[in-house]
Design an enzyme around this catalytic site. Structure first.
Site, PDB file in Angstrom:
ATOM      1  N   GLU A   1       0.830  -1.209   0.000  1.00 51.71           N
ATOM      2  CA  GLU A   1       0.000   0.000   0.000  1.00 51.71           C
ATOM      3  C   GLU A   1       0.864   1.260   0.000  1.00 51.71           C
ATOM      4  O   GLU A   1       0.549   2.231  -0.691  1.00 51.71           O
ATOM      5  CB  GLU A   1      -0.927  -0.008   1.224  1.00 51.71           C
TER       6      GLU A   1
ATOM      7  N   CYS B   1     -17.141  -1.907 -18.111  1.00 54.54           N
ATOM      8  CA  CYS B   1     -17.422  -1.616 -16.705  1.00 54.54           C
ATOM      9  C   CYS B   1     -18.731  -2.259 -16.261  1.00 54.54           C
ATOM     10  O   CYS B   1     -19.756  -2.158 -16.960  1.00 54.54           O
ATOM     11  CB  CYS B   1     -17.485  -0.098 -16.499  1.00 54.54           C
TER      12      CYS B   1
ATOM     13  N   CYS C   1     -15.451   2.242 -20.566  1.00 53.77           N
ATOM     14  CA  CYS C   1     -16.789   2.091 -19.995  1.00 53.77           C
ATOM     15  C   CYS C   1     -17.523   0.861 -20.531  1.00 53.77           C
ATOM     16  O   CYS C   1     -18.383   0.289 -19.845  1.00 53.77           O
ATOM     17  CB  CYS C   1     -17.616   3.344 -20.252  1.00 53.77           C
TER      18      CYS C   1
END
Length: 357
Positions: free
Chosen positions: A36, A201, A198
């Site tokens: 992280e 998605c 998109c």
């Protein structure tokens, strides 16, 4: 009943998500935390070789806590944002000293560690402990800003508060480890900053930005400010042994704690560099040979670096500078094993590119 945000995202993840990244193996709190921190403002492809080398040298929190700081910075060299590495070791030392070497499974205690914020603490809880915790990294901000058509720059307090609210609402109570990875993957792989895919998605049926054809409007960019310009001489001082003089940067600020080349004020002309080296470092040097200059950009200013190579003319003079905690003579191979800023590493490894005075 229509599938929820989380359900659609998890179905997509099961088929398309990333499941073989190095930190997915043996998801200890240490390994999740390290990934992280490395992934902050750094792409996965860049992080992977650094992560593997870092975990090979520092396999657990105690090894990291006890390592020489030069060793830690040396393994971080090239990743940038070096405060991350310094905070990483400080947090490791705190975990060893105050938590007996065990990561606390508590949001507040994790956030109290150096370099760990709200989202990073949540990622550790979700990924390592499988606790329900809400993350909001850069990828997640972009997904949620578009899905809910949240106007404004995510760094603004009001906008950030809205995004945290949406993030909390969508975080499920099951498969939390997969969900946190899924929403980060969607932002990195599909809902990208430019040219979002998109058509791939799983959230388009409820994405307000998609329905309005306004994907490029979200999230809004950070208000631009003109970055100031600064200039400095970086001097490569070489003694009769072929060693180079390095100086450690102050612990805070740009390149904090790293080894770098000595600098001279840009107000000096090229003809004055030899004299400046004697007055600044006590070294009698020959005429300066200039290399091609270049610009390095930091988060808040541009730095024009003009390299100059000088040879110490008298053996007695190089001895005048003894090795100290903040200054030492090193051979090039030794220098490259230290924590060096990327531009300095490039200077020391690239062939000289002389320019005429």
């Amino acid at each position: 009943m229509p599938a929820s945000f989380a359900e659609r995202l998890l179905r997509w993840y099961d088929s398309h998500g990333r499941k073989n990244l190095p930190w997915h193996d043996n998801r200890t709190p240490y390994r999740v935390w390290l990934s992280e921190i490395m992934l902050q403002q750094t792409q996965v492809a860049t992080v992977i070789p650094y992560y593997r080398a870092f975990t090979a040298r520092f396999p657990d929190v105690r090894t990291l806590a006890e390592a020489p700081v030069d060793d830690v910075l040396g393994h971080w060299s090239g990743l940038g944002y070096y405060a991350r590495a310094r905070n990483l070791q400080k947090a490791a030392q705190t975990i060893v000293q105050e938590h007996h070497g065990e990561f606390p499974a508590d949001q507040e205690q994790l956030e109290a560690l150096p370099g760990i914020g709200r989202s990073t603490a949540a990622a550790i809880l979700a990924q390592a402990f499988d606790h329900r915790a809400t993350i909001l990294d850069g990828n997640v901000k972009r997904v949620l800003a578009r899905h809910h058509a949240v106007p404004g720059w995510p760094g603004d307090t009001k906008v950030l508060r809205q995004l945290w609210g949406h993030a909390e609402t969508h975080t499920p109570h099951q498969r939390i480890r997969d969900y946190t990875q899924a929403i980060m993957d969607l932002g990195a792989m599909v809902c990208t900053r430019s040219r979002p895919a998109c058509e791939h998605c799983p959230l388009t049926s409820t994405c307000l930005a998609y329905q309005r054809g306004e994907m490029k409007l979200y999230p809004a960019s950070k208000p631009k400010k003109t970055k100031p310009e600064k200039t400095t001489w970086m001097v490569i001082l070489e003694d009769h042994h072929g060693r180079i003089l390095l100086e450690r940067r102050p612990p805070s600020g740009i390149w904090g704690g790293l080894w770098s080349l000595p600098e001279l004020d840009a107000a000096y002309s090229a003809d004055e560099l030899s004299e400046a080296c004697e007055s600044s470092f006590g070294l009698d040097c020959g005429e300066a040979q200039l290399d091609a200059g270049f610009r390095h950009t930091f988060s808040h200013y541009h730095l024009h670096i003009q390299p100059a190579r000088l040879t110490v003319a008298n053996r007695a003079y190089s001895a005048a500078i003894a090795d100290r905690d903040d200054q030492r003579w090193v051979y090039r191979d030794e220098a490259l094993s230290l924590g060096l800023p990327a531009p300095i590493r490039t200077l020391l490894t690239s062939p000289a590119q002389p320019v005429l005075l």
